[in-house]
Motif scaffolding. Structure first.
Motif, PDB file in Angstrom:
ATOM      1  N   THR A   1       0.846  -1.197   0.000  1.00 50.27           N
ATOM      2  CA  THR A   1       0.000   0.000   0.000  1.00 50.27           C
ATOM      3  C   THR A   1       0.878   1.242   0.000  1.00 50.27           C
ATOM      4  O   THR A   1       2.079   1.171   0.307  1.00 50.27           O
ATOM      5  N   TYR A   2       0.267   2.377  -0.314  1.00 44.92           N
ATOM      6  CA  TYR A   2       1.003   3.639  -0.291  1.00 44.92           C
ATOM      7  C   TYR A   2       1.577   3.897   1.097  1.00 44.92           C
ATOM      8  O   TYR A   2       2.740   4.273   1.223  1.00 44.92           O
ATOM      9  N   ASP A   3       0.784   3.701   2.131  1.00 41.13           N
ATOM     10  CA  ASP A   3       1.255   3.982   3.486  1.00 41.13           C
ATOM     11  C   ASP A   3       2.438   3.100   3.867  1.00 41.13           C
ATOM     12  O   ASP A   3       3.395   3.583   4.490  1.00 41.13           O
TER      13      ASP A   3
ATOM     14  N   GLU B   1       5.415   4.481   1.864  1.00 39.54           N
ATOM     15  CA  GLU B   1       5.892   5.749   2.412  1.00 39.54           C
ATOM     16  C   GLU B   1       6.688   5.516   3.697  1.00 39.54           C
ATOM     17  O   GLU B   1       7.743   6.126   3.901  1.00 39.54           O
TER      18      GLU B   1
ATOM     19  N   ARG C   1       2.846   0.069  -9.534  1.00 40.87           N
ATOM     20  CA  ARG C   1       2.429   0.541  -8.199  1.00 40.87           C
ATOM     21  C   ARG C   1       3.391   1.585  -7.662  1.00 40.87           C
ATOM     22  O   ARG C   1       2.974   2.626  -7.142  1.00 40.87           O
TER      23      ARG C   1
ATOM     24  N   GLU D   1       2.978   4.859  -9.348  1.00 33.10           N
ATOM     25  CA  GLU D   1       1.769   5.515  -8.839  1.00 33.10           C
ATOM     26  C   GLU D   1       1.997   6.093  -7.450  1.00 33.10           C
ATOM     27  O   GLU D   1       1.499   7.183  -7.138  1.00 33.10           O
ATOM     28  N   TRP D   2       2.724   5.398  -6.600  1.00 35.57           N
ATOM     29  CA  TRP D   2       2.999   5.907  -5.253  1.00 35.57           C
ATOM     30  C   TRP D   2       3.843   7.170  -5.312  1.00 35.57           C
ATOM     31  O   TRP D   2       3.598   8.106  -4.559  1.00 35.57           O
TER      32      TRP D   2
ATOM     33  N   ARG E   1       3.842   9.270  -7.805  1.00 35.75           N
ATOM     34  CA  ARG E   1       2.933  10.294  -8.309  1.00 35.75           C
ATOM     35  C   ARG E   1       1.992  10.790  -7.207  1.00 35.75           C
ATOM     36  O   ARG E   1       1.715  11.988  -7.117  1.00 35.75           O
ATOM     37  N   LYS E   2       1.540   9.884  -6.369  1.00 31.83           N
ATOM     38  CA  LYS E   2       0.702  10.283  -5.232  1.00 31.83           C
ATOM     39  C   LYS E   2       1.495  11.174  -4.276  1.00 31.83           C
ATOM     40  O   LYS E   2       0.974  12.191  -3.796  1.00 31.83           O
TER      41      LYS E   2
ATOM     42  N   GLY F   1       1.684  14.581  -5.695  1.00 27.41           N
ATOM     43  CA  GLY F   1       0.415  15.283  -5.485  1.00 27.41           C
ATOM     44  C   GLY F   1       0.261  15.801  -4.069  1.00 27.41           C
ATOM     45  O   GLY F   1      -0.200  16.928  -3.852  1.00 27.41           O
ATOM     46  N   LYS F   2       0.671  14.983  -3.099  1.00 27.22           N
ATOM     47  CA  LYS F   2       0.594  15.421  -1.705  1.00 27.22           C
ATOM     48  C   LYS F   2       1.525  16.591  -1.446  1.00 27.22           C
ATOM     49  O   LYS F   2       1.175  17.517  -0.714  1.00 27.22           O
TER      50      LYS F   2
END
Length: 72
Positions: free
Chosen positions: A7-9, A12, A57, A60-61, A63-64, A67-68
């Motif tokens: 997952t993203y979390d 991160e 994935r 995308e992470w 890129r997320k 965005g944040k």
């Protein structure tokens, strides 16, 4: 045992805590550019080791994260 974030979390946490790499705008932009460049040697190695799905994935992470960062 290799731990692969799902997952993203989790991703991160791995980047910022376990690896100690701050997600700065410059770092994130550089990683996106590299991961988007399939001619990049390191990107080819990443895909070879982790596969297409994890590459997508991870991109995308990043890129997320971008965005944040842009949202402040």
């Amino acid at each position: 045992m290799n731990y692969v974030p799902q997952t993203y979390d989790e991703w991160e946490h791995c980047i910022t805590v376990k690896c100690g790499i701050p997600l700065t705008p410059g770092y994130v932009a550089a990683r996106i550019a590299a991961l988007e460049d399939r001619r990049d040697f390191h990107t080819q190695r990443f895909i070879g080791r982790w596969g297409e799905a994890h590459h997508a994935r991870t991109l995308e992470w990043f890129r997320k994260a971008a965005g944040k960062l842009a949202a402040g």
